[in-house]
Design a protein around this motif. Structure first.
Motif, mmCIF file in Angstrom:
data_model
loop_
_atom_site.group_PDB
_atom_site.id
_atom_site.type_symbol
_atom_site.label_atom_id
_atom_site.label_comp_id
_atom_site.label_asym_id
_atom_site.label_seq_id
_atom_site.Cartn_x
_atom_site.Cartn_y
_atom_site.Cartn_z
ATOM 1 N N LYS A 47 0.827 -1.216 0.000
ATOM 2 C CA LYS A 47 0.000 0.000 0.000
ATOM 3 C C LYS A 47 0.855 1.257 0.000
ATOM 4 C CE LYS A 47 -4.038 -2.121 2.121
ATOM 5 N NZ LYS A 47 -4.890 -2.214 3.317
ATOM 6 N N GLU A 48 1.955 1.221 0.726
ATOM 7 C CA GLU A 48 2.881 2.367 0.729
ATOM 8 C C GLU A 48 3.485 2.571 -0.654
ATOM 9 O OE1 GLU A 48 3.488 4.630 3.055
ATOM 10 O OE2 GLU A 48 2.184 3.664 4.535
ATOM 11 N N ILE A 49 3.854 1.492 -1.305
ATOM 12 C CA ILE A 49 4.422 1.593 -2.646
ATOM 13 C C ILE A 49 3.372 2.121 -3.624
ATOM 14 C CG2 ILE A 49 5.293 0.232 -4.601
ATOM 15 C CD1 ILE A 49 6.979 -1.308 -2.582
ATOM 16 N N GLU A 50 2.131 1.686 -3.468
ATOM 17 C CA GLU A 50 1.068 2.182 -4.344
ATOM 18 C C GLU A 50 0.866 3.692 -4.163
ATOM 19 O OE1 GLU A 50 -2.124 -0.469 -3.301
ATOM 20 O OE2 GLU A 50 -1.441 -1.992 -4.731
ATOM 21 N N ARG A 51 0.961 4.178 -2.929
ATOM 22 C CA ARG A 51 0.867 5.620 -2.688
ATOM 23 C C ARG A 51 2.032 6.352 -3.362
ATOM 24 N NH1 ARG A 51 0.039 3.946 2.756
ATOM 25 N NH2 ARG A 51 -2.172 3.764 3.134
ATOM 26 N N THR A 52 3.209 5.777 -3.242
ATOM 27 C CA THR A 52 4.385 6.387 -3.860
ATOM 28 C C THR A 52 4.267 6.355 -5.381
ATOM 29 O OG1 THR A 52 5.749 5.736 -1.981
ATOM 30 C CG2 THR A 52 6.910 6.313 -3.998
ATOM 31 N N LEU A 53 3.720 5.271 -5.922
ATOM 32 C CA LEU A 53 3.512 5.194 -7.369
ATOM 33 C C LEU A 53 2.613 6.333 -7.845
ATOM 34 C CD1 LEU A 53 3.078 1.369 -7.999
ATOM 35 C CD2 LEU A 53 4.673 2.871 -9.190
ATOM 36 N N GLN A 54 1.571 6.628 -7.095
ATOM 37 C CA GLN A 54 0.670 7.728 -7.449
ATOM 38 C C GLN A 54 1.415 9.063 -7.443
ATOM 39 O OE1 GLN A 54 -2.483 7.292 -4.594
ATOM 40 N NE2 GLN A 54 -3.599 5.812 -5.857
ATOM 41 N N ARG A 55 2.198 9.289 -6.392
ATOM 42 C CA ARG A 55 2.989 10.530 -6.310
ATOM 43 C C ARG A 55 4.007 10.589 -7.441
ATOM 44 N NH1 ARG A 55 5.338 11.701 -0.602
ATOM 45 N NH2 ARG A 55 5.526 13.756 -1.547
ATOM 46 N N CYS A 56 4.607 9.469 -7.714
ATOM 47 C CA CYS A 56 5.633 9.397 -8.755
ATOM 48 C C CYS A 56 5.016 9.696 -10.127
ATOM 49 C CB CYS A 56 6.253 8.009 -8.728
ATOM 50 S SG CYS A 56 7.881 7.906 -9.444
ATOM 51 N N ALA A 57 3.825 9.202 -10.373
ATOM 52 C CA ALA A 57 3.155 9.453 -11.653
ATOM 53 C C ALA A 57 2.853 10.937 -11.832
ATOM 54 C CB ALA A 57 1.875 8.638 -11.733
ATOM 55 N N MET A 58 2.595 11.629 -10.738
ATOM 56 C CA MET A 58 2.282 13.060 -10.814
ATOM 57 C C MET A 58 3.486 13.901 -11.241
ATOM 58 S SD MET A 58 -0.161 13.899 -7.602
ATOM 59 C CE MET A 58 -0.532 12.491 -6.613
ATOM 60 N N VAL A 59 4.674 13.432 -10.889
ATOM 61 C CA VAL A 59 5.882 14.196 -11.223
ATOM 62 C C VAL A 59 6.716 13.507 -12.309
ATOM 63 C CG1 VAL A 59 6.024 15.316 -8.972
ATOM 64 C CG2 VAL A 59 7.236 13.160 -9.347
ATOM 65 N N SER A 60 6.157 12.507 -12.940
ATOM 66 C CA SER A 60 6.824 11.781 -14.025
ATOM 67 C C SER A 60 8.220 11.298 -13.637
ATOM 68 C CB SER A 60 6.920 12.667 -15.275
ATOM 69 O OG SER A 60 5.638 13.037 -15.698
ATOM 70 N N CYS A 61 8.325 10.598 -12.523
ATOM 71 C CA CYS A 61 9.643 10.113 -12.100
ATOM 72 C C CYS A 61 10.046 8.878 -12.905
ATOM 73 C CB CYS A 61 9.685 9.841 -10.602
ATOM 74 S SG CYS A 61 8.935 8.314 -10.070
ATOM 75 N N ASP A 68 6.626 -0.445 -9.776
ATOM 76 C CA ASP A 68 5.512 -1.340 -10.081
ATOM 77 C C ASP A 68 5.976 -2.793 -10.028
ATOM 78 O OD1 ASP A 68 2.711 -1.686 -10.768
ATOM 79 O OD2 ASP A 68 3.450 -2.423 -12.704
ATOM 80 N N SER A 69 7.203 -3.027 -10.446
ATOM 81 C CA SER A 69 7.772 -4.375 -10.344
ATOM 82 C C SER A 69 7.871 -4.808 -8.877
ATOM 83 C CB SER A 69 9.146 -4.402 -11.003
ATOM 84 O OG SER A 69 9.754 -5.648 -10.842
ATOM 85 N N LEU A 70 8.294 -3.886 -8.006
ATOM 86 C CA LEU A 70 8.342 -4.183 -6.566
ATOM 87 C C LEU A 70 6.954 -4.489 -6.031
ATOM 88 C CD1 LEU A 70 10.794 -1.476 -5.163
ATOM 89 C CD2 LEU A 70 11.239 -3.918 -5.439
ATOM 90 N N ARG A 71 5.979 -3.702 -6.473
ATOM 91 C CA ARG A 71 4.595 -3.915 -6.030
ATOM 92 C C ARG A 71 4.133 -5.320 -6.412
ATOM 93 N NH1 ARG A 71 -0.147 -4.285 -7.994
ATOM 94 N NH2 ARG A 71 0.541 -3.854 -10.112
ATOM 95 N N GLY A 127 8.119 7.484 -0.423
ATOM 96 C CA GLY A 127 7.306 8.647 -0.771
ATOM 97 C C GLY A 127 8.055 9.963 -0.654
ATOM 98 N N GLY A 128 8.896 10.080 0.345
ATOM 99 C CA GLY A 128 9.666 11.298 0.547
ATOM 100 C C GLY A 128 10.830 11.446 -0.418
ATOM 101 N N GLU A 129 11.149 10.383 -1.152
ATOM 102 C CA GLU A 129 12.289 10.417 -2.052
ATOM 103 C C GLU A 129 11.903 10.630 -3.513
ATOM 104 O OE1 GLU A 129 14.224 6.742 -1.136
ATOM 105 O OE2 GLU A 129 15.081 7.526 0.719
ATOM 106 N N VAL A 130 10.612 10.817 -3.777
ATOM 107 C CA VAL A 130 10.143 10.984 -5.149
ATOM 108 C C VAL A 130 10.810 12.183 -5.820
ATOM 109 C CG1 VAL A 130 8.096 11.560 -6.538
ATOM 110 C CG2 VAL A 130 7.964 9.790 -4.789
ATOM 111 N N VAL A 131 11.092 13.233 -5.063
ATOM 112 C CA VAL A 131 11.692 14.443 -5.636
ATOM 113 C C VAL A 131 13.196 14.303 -5.884
ATOM 114 C CG1 VAL A 131 9.947 15.999 -4.711
ATOM 115 C CG2 VAL A 131 11.962 15.466 -3.334
ATOM 116 N N ASN A 132 13.799 13.241 -5.373
ATOM 117 C CA ASN A 132 15.241 13.018 -5.566
ATOM 118 C C ASN A 132 15.431 11.689 -6.306
ATOM 119 O OD1 ASN A 132 17.972 12.496 -5.383
ATOM 120 N ND2 ASN A 132 18.142 13.107 -3.238
#
Length: 164
Positions: A47-61, A68-71, A127-132
């Motif tokens: 669930k944490e990875i899914e939240r991060t995936l959503q954030r990541c999709a917003m900033v095109s990381c 998704d492979s980890l998920r 989630g906190g590392e999406v920007v880096n």
């Protein structure tokens, strides 16, 4: 004996209802409780990875595919842990359960729960590392390594349980 006692006490504190394989009639239940605890931790990590995936999709990381492979690995591993036959056929039907096997099982249980907790904590930090992107990439690799280690530990535990 101190190390085993500490592991046993730790498991009894972490896994409600766990008896440490002390009574033969509770062996299957203890096995199920440990696996359920590990599977629940893996669900939380997914669930944490899914939240991060959503954030990541917003900033095109760049780590979308890797995460998704980890998920997917988490989904498969959670299912494997949770839905393994309770007590693994034949093991808990033996007349004698060897003390050495029980001690090994307790060690693997503690290691699996510890790894599942590490996986959850690492998943929470993504989630906190999406920007880096560089930090996110390293964390994804670390999480993948932890998943692989958990999978190997589960395989080794299974070999103890089936008497190999």
């Amino acid at each position: 004996m101190g190390k085993e006692t500490n592991l046993l006490e730790k498991l009894e504190l972490i896994v409600p209802g766990f008896h440490g394989y002390k009574k033969k009639e509770l062996l299957r239940e203890d096995d199920r409780l440990v696996r359920r605890k590990v599977a629940d931790l893996l669900i939380q990590a997914r669930k944490e990875i899914e939240r991060t995936l959503q954030r990541c999709a917003m900033v095109s990381c760049s780590q979308l595919v890797a995460m998704d492979s980890l998920r997917k690995k988490l989904v498969g591993l959670e299912g494997r842990v949770r839905h393994a036959e309770v007590g693994y056929a034949g093991y808990f039907d033996r007349i004698k359960v060897r003390e050495r096997e029980i001690e090994s099982l307790i060690e693997y249980d503690a290691k699996m729960i510890g790894l599942a907790e590490e996986i959850l904590n690492k998943a929470k930090s993504l989630g906190g590392e999406v920007v880096n992107p560089q930090a996110l990439g390293l964390s994804v690799l670390e999480l993948d390594d932890k998943l692989r280690t958990l999978e190997e530990t589960l395989d080794k535990r299974m070999s103890v349980v089936v008497g190999e």
